[in-house]
Design a protein around this motif. Structure first.
Motif, PDB file in Angstrom:
ATOM      1  N   ILE A 171      43.032 -35.119  74.047  1.00 50.44           N
ATOM      2  CA  ILE A 171      42.032 -34.672  73.073  1.00 50.44           C
ATOM      3  C   ILE A 171      41.784 -35.779  72.044  1.00 50.44           C
ATOM      4  CG2 ILE A 171      41.610 -33.052  71.176  1.00 50.44           C
ATOM      5  CD1 ILE A 171      43.074 -30.921  72.795  1.00 50.44           C
ATOM      6  N   ALA A 172      42.851 -36.454  71.631  1.00 49.57           N
ATOM      7  CA  ALA A 172      42.697 -37.555  70.677  1.00 49.57           C
ATOM      8  C   ALA A 172      41.807 -38.657  71.249  1.00 49.57           C
ATOM      9  CB  ALA A 172      44.066 -38.117  70.304  1.00 49.57           C
ATOM     10  N   ARG A 173      41.955 -38.937  72.516  1.00 44.21           N
ATOM     11  CA  ARG A 173      41.105 -39.956  73.147  1.00 44.21           C
ATOM     12  C   ARG A 173      39.656 -39.488  73.238  1.00 44.21           C
ATOM     13  NH1 ARG A 173      42.422 -44.571  72.401  1.00 44.21           N
ATOM     14  NH2 ARG A 173      41.197 -45.308  74.174  1.00 44.21           N
ATOM     15  N   TYR A 174      39.468 -38.201  73.524  1.00 44.20           N
ATOM     16  CA  TYR A 174      38.107 -37.655  73.621  1.00 44.20           C
ATOM     17  C   TYR A 174      37.409 -37.685  72.257  1.00 44.20           C
ATOM     18  CZ  TYR A 174      34.315 -34.335  74.344  1.00 44.20           C
ATOM     19  OH  TYR A 174      33.079 -33.732  74.403  1.00 44.20           O
ATOM     20  N   LEU A 175      38.180 -37.424  71.191  1.00 42.84           N
ATOM     21  CA  LEU A 175      37.618 -37.368  69.839  1.00 42.84           C
ATOM     22  C   LEU A 175      37.811 -38.683  69.081  1.00 42.84           C
ATOM     23  CD1 LEU A 175      38.846 -33.798  68.791  1.00 42.84           C
ATOM     24  CD2 LEU A 175      36.577 -34.448  69.607  1.00 42.84           C
ATOM     25  N   THR A 215      54.391 -22.809  78.857  1.00 40.64           N
ATOM     26  CA  THR A 215      53.576 -24.015  79.036  1.00 40.64           C
ATOM     27  C   THR A 215      53.502 -24.876  77.782  1.00 40.64           C
ATOM     28  OG1 THR A 215      51.599 -22.702  78.534  1.00 40.64           O
ATOM     29  CG2 THR A 215      52.160 -23.000  80.864  1.00 40.64           C
ATOM     30  N   LEU A 216      54.315 -24.592  76.766  1.00 41.69           N
ATOM     31  CA  LEU A 216      54.287 -25.378  75.530  1.00 41.69           C
ATOM     32  C   LEU A 216      54.432 -26.878  75.765  1.00 41.69           C
ATOM     33  CD1 LEU A 216      54.270 -25.321  72.373  1.00 41.69           C
ATOM     34  CD2 LEU A 216      56.766 -25.288  72.508  1.00 41.69           C
ATOM     35  N   PRO A 217      55.336 -27.366  76.650  1.00 44.47           N
ATOM     36  CA  PRO A 217      55.451 -28.825  76.830  1.00 44.47           C
ATOM     37  C   PRO A 217      54.146 -29.497  77.239  1.00 44.47           C
ATOM     38  CG  PRO A 217      57.342 -27.720  77.797  1.00 44.47           C
ATOM     39  CD  PRO A 217      56.371 -26.646  77.421  1.00 44.47           C
ATOM     40  N   GLY A 218      53.240 -28.747  77.861  1.00 41.27           N
ATOM     41  CA  GLY A 218      51.971 -29.323  78.281  1.00 41.27           C
ATOM     42  C   GLY A 218      51.054 -29.681  77.129  1.00 41.27           C
ATOM     43  N   LEU A 219      51.380 -29.223  75.920  1.00 42.49           N
ATOM     44  CA  LEU A 219      50.515 -29.539  74.780  1.00 42.49           C
ATOM     45  C   LEU A 219      50.600 -31.005  74.371  1.00 42.49           C
ATOM     46  CD1 LEU A 219      50.834 -26.481  72.345  1.00 42.49           C
ATOM     47  CD2 LEU A 219      49.007 -27.024  73.949  1.00 42.49           C
ATOM     48  N   LEU A 220      51.710 -31.690  74.682  1.00 40.87           N
ATOM     49  CA  LEU A 220      51.815 -33.095  74.283  1.00 40.87           C
ATOM     50  C   LEU A 220      50.780 -33.963  75.004  1.00 40.87           C
ATOM     51  CD1 LEU A 220      55.042 -35.111  73.620  1.00 40.87           C
ATOM     52  CD2 LEU A 220      53.141 -36.139  74.840  1.00 40.87           C
ATOM     53  N   PRO A 221      50.733 -33.968  76.332  1.00 43.19           N
ATOM     54  CA  PRO A 221      49.689 -34.774  76.981  1.00 43.19           C
ATOM     55  C   PRO A 221      48.285 -34.291  76.643  1.00 43.19           C
ATOM     56  CG  PRO A 221      50.786 -33.354  78.583  1.00 43.19           C
ATOM     57  CD  PRO A 221      51.590 -33.296  77.321  1.00 43.19           C
TER      58      PRO A 221
END
Length: 482
Positions: free
Chosen positions: A329-333, A318-324
């Motif tokens: 997370i950047a938008r949340y923070l 599931t590593l590719p899922g870390l990009l989105p």
């Protein structure tokens, strides 16, 4: 444009240091890394860059692209740990730059920088960017398919879709058919959710598939031409279909597996998901998703749900899922920029410390790598000498010892362990030797797993064997020819 160049230079510099730091001190581990490093080494020495091979046998576990990376690194830096880990670090850095550029395009520069910082300091991403496996390369090619799709879809410039097929072809050369099937599935799911069925027709399917075949097909065609159905049956039948339908590690075939991987792999950022959910509950409303957020969520969720449905589960899938996820997370923070900067800085320092205090010493232990064990006999063994392993076969012993190692088993048991093309035995391509037929007219070096010491005393005349060295997990014995 000047700001973008400076950002890319900064991200690239930090990424290369982060992912290459200390790699020269991290030994090649078993069972996965050693398979890749030895296969590439045998391809290099044979001069055959088409057919992967290991122990002198053709090996159909993965396509050739990652082996080509290793071969190129060997030619640049020599056959060593730094070379083996070089291109995972390079592609890990490319993944950060790609995330920055995409997030900046979707939102703004601040989001791009935060997303790259968050992704680079996710524990799983850091770890796999220093590991000798295909996944950092797949991360770039797989996610490039989805990035190019969304850029073409959101701007109406549909010729960009052709890049999707190029990157899907490269992903297929790196990992196999999943390089086009899963990104394609994510795209279809997203368009169906939005009920934009006509866009499926606009995906340039016929001409795009021709581009895909030209990109990926030449190697597959060459392999089929050379090896025929043996390649098809093993590569597609065992290493793809069997993984999807029969669990290689049944103990991990549980519903919560990838939830666990998410919370561990996304450390120290994992808390943001439950925090976002709690925020929505307190507001007593579901978040109103715009088109971009919906695509990012679909991207991340489909990857995790898809692999959860597969029988064989690996931490890396599931590593590719870390990009989105990093962008979300950047938008949340977004309003907590100082917190993100401080956390990224702390994690960069922590990863540097972990490299030398944990990764290097742990990977060098004989339980994880054959480096120290092979060092016992490497300078002693002669061309006609025999090296055998009893109890726990490690491919890294072959890589570091630069001498073939035979797997020693009782004669009656060997037949049930040999590759049959129908089960996980297909992975047992190492050379076997019957314990009862161990020759007495050759010098023999025996690598013994300490857990098998009682059987060693039962099956061998221990008086004939000289103990050369002993470690926590293994011992090395020597028997002179009679």
């Amino acid at each position: 444009m000047e700001t973008t160049r400076k950002d890319i230079a900064l991200i690239s510099g930090i990424g290369m240091v982060l992912f290459l730091l200390g790699n020269w001190a991290i030994a090649i581990t078993d069972p996965v890394e050693s398979n890749y490093t030895l296969t590439a080494l045998e391809m290099l020495r044979s001069g055959d860059y088409v057919s992967p091979r290991i122990y002198g046998n053709f090996w159909y576990d993965k396509p050739a692209f990652f082996y080509w990376e290793l071969i190129a690194a060997y030619k640049l830096f020599g056959v060593n740990e730094f070379a083996a880990r070089f291109f995972p670090g390079v592609f890990g850095t490319l993944g950060l730059v790609m995330t920055y550029l995409f997030a900046r395009k979707l939102y703004d520069r601040k989001t791009g920088l935060m997303a790259a910082g968050i992704l680079g300091t996710c524990f799983e991403y850091w770890l796999l960017s220093k590991t000798v496996i295909t996944d950092a390369t797949l991360f770039v090619f797989f996610n490039a398919v989805l990035i190019c799709f969304y850029l073409g879809y959101s701007t109406g410039k549909r010729n960009i879709y052709y890049l999707c097929y190029v990157f899907a072809g490269l992903a297929t050369l790196d990992k196999g058919p999943i390089g086009i099937l899963l990104p394609g599935f994510i795209i279809i799911v997203f368009l169906c959710i939005r009920r934009e069925f006509k866009e499926i027709i606009r995906l340039r399917l016929l001409s795009g598939l021709m581009v895909y075949i030209l990109t990926a097909g030449s190697w597959y065609y060459a392999m089929y031409t050379i090896h025929g159905m043996d390649f098809i049956n093993n590569f597609l039948g065992v290493h793809n279909f069997l993984r999807a339908t029969q669990s290689e590690h049944p103990m991990w075939n549980v519903w919560w597996y990838y939830l666990m991987i998410f919370f561990l792999g996304c450390l120290p950022w994992s808390w943001t998901l439950p925090a976002a959910i709690v925020k929505c509950i307190k507001a007593r409303k579901l978040p109103e998703l715009d088109k971009t957020s919906g695509f990012l969520l679909t991207w991340a969720l489909v990857i995790n749900i898809f692999y959860q449905c597969m029988a064989t589960k690996y931490t890396t899938y599931t590593l590719p899922g870390l990009l989105p996820i990093a962008i979300l997370i950047a938008r949340y923070l977004y309003e907590r920029e100082i917190f993100v900067k401080r956390t990224v800085a702390v994690m960069l320092a922590l990863f540097a410390i972990l490299t030398f205090t944990v990764a290097a010493p742990v990977c060098s232990q004989d339980g994880h790598s054959g480096k120290v064990v092979a060092g016992v006999y490497k300078d002693r063994v002669q061309t006609d000498d025999l090296v055998v392993s009893y109890g726990d076969y490690k491919t890294s012993n072959v890589f570091y010892g630069d001498h073939m190692v035979y797997r020693l088993e009782h004669k009656e048991d060997i037949a049930g362990m040999l590759p049959d093309g129908k089960s996980w035995n297909a992975k047992n391509v190492m050379p076997f030797m019957a314990l009862e037929e161990l020759p007495t007219d050759r010098d023999v070096y025996l690598i013994l797993n300490n857990r098998k010491f009682d059987l060693f005393e039962k099956d061998f005349n221990t008086a004939e064997w000289e103990l050369l060295d002993s470690f926590k997990s293994a011992r090395v014995y020597y028997r002179k020819a009679k």
